[in-house]
Design an enzyme around this catalytic site. Structure first.
Site, PDB file in Angstrom:
ATOM      1  CG  ASP A  16      -7.118  -3.058  -2.275  1.00  8.58           C
ATOM      2  OD1 ASP A  16      -7.670  -2.189  -1.557  1.00  8.58           O
ATOM      3  OD2 ASP A  16      -5.904  -3.287  -2.256  1.00  8.58           O
TER       4      ASP A  16
ATOM      5  CB  SER B 267      -0.959  -0.048   1.190  1.00 10.21           C
ATOM      6  OG  SER B 267      -1.945   0.936   1.089  1.00 10.21           O
TER       7      SER B 267
ATOM      8  CG  HIS C 259      -5.811  -2.341   1.283  1.00 13.46           C
ATOM      9  ND1 HIS C 259      -5.132  -1.982   0.155  1.00 13.46           N
ATOM     10  CD2 HIS C 259      -5.177  -1.748   2.312  1.00 13.46           C
ATOM     11  CE1 HIS C 259      -4.123  -1.187   0.473  1.00 13.46           C
ATOM     12  NE2 HIS C 259      -4.127  -1.034   1.789  1.00 13.46           N
TER      13      HIS C 259
END
Length: 142
Positions: free
Chosen positions: A89, A12, A121
Site C-alpha cells: 500500500d 481507507s 492501496h
C-alpha cells in the site's frame, strides 16, 4: 433486517465512519480495508518534516479538525472485525492496518487480519483473495 445481519465496510478514509457506525451498532460486523491509525499518525508518516513545526506552533488542532482516531474508536466495538490490508500500500502504510488489528485485539474484539501480498492501496479490492475473504466474512464466516 436484524442488527446482527449488518456489515459495515470502509476503505481507507471510509474506515473512520465505518468504525463510528459499528460503535453505535454493537451487533454489526465490520470490514476495514486499508485502515489508518489516525489522521495525525498519517501526517507523521507522510509529512514527517512538516509535523514538527506545526506542533511547535500549536497548529495541529487548527489544521486537523477531526483526527479520525481509529485506534480509539476500535476500542468501542463489540462484534467481529475483518481487517484487510495490502503489503505494498503506497498511501496507508501496512503497519497502520496491523496497529488497528492489534488495537481491536487489546479491546477484546474478535479481529482477523488478512495480509494481501503485493496489493497496493487502489488495487486491493481487485485481488481475488481480498474479495473472497470479504465475501466469506460478510456471509457469516469468521
Amino acid at each position: 433486517m436484524r442488527p446482527d445481519q449488518l456489515v459495515f465496510v470502509g476503505q481507507s478514509i471510509g474506515c473512520a465512519p465505518a468504525l463510528s457506525m459499528a460503535a453505535q451498532w454493537p451487533e454489526a460486523n465490520t470490514v476495514l480495508v486499508s485502515p489508518f491509525k489516525s489522521v495525525p499518525a498519517m501526517a507523521a508518516d507522510v509529512y514527517p518534516w512538516l509535523l514538527w513545526p506545526v506542533q511547535q506552533l500549536g497548529l495541529l488542532d487548527v489544521l486537523i479538525q477531526d483526527s479520525f482516531d481509529n485506534l480509539r474508536t476500535a476500542g468501542r466495538l463489540k462484534a467481529p472485525v475483518l481487517v484487510i490490508h495490502g503489503t505494498r500500500d503506497q498511501i496507508v502504510p501496512f503497519g497502520h492496518g496491523v496497529a488497528v488489528h492489534e488495537a481491536l485485539g487489546r479491546a477484546g474484539v474478535a479481529s482477523r487480519m488478512v495480509r494481501v501480498e503485493g496489493a497496493g492501496h487502489n488495487d486491493i479490492l481487485s485481488r481475488s483473495e481480498a474479495m473472497r475473504e470479504l465475501q466469506r466474512f460478510a456471509l457469516g464466516g469468521s
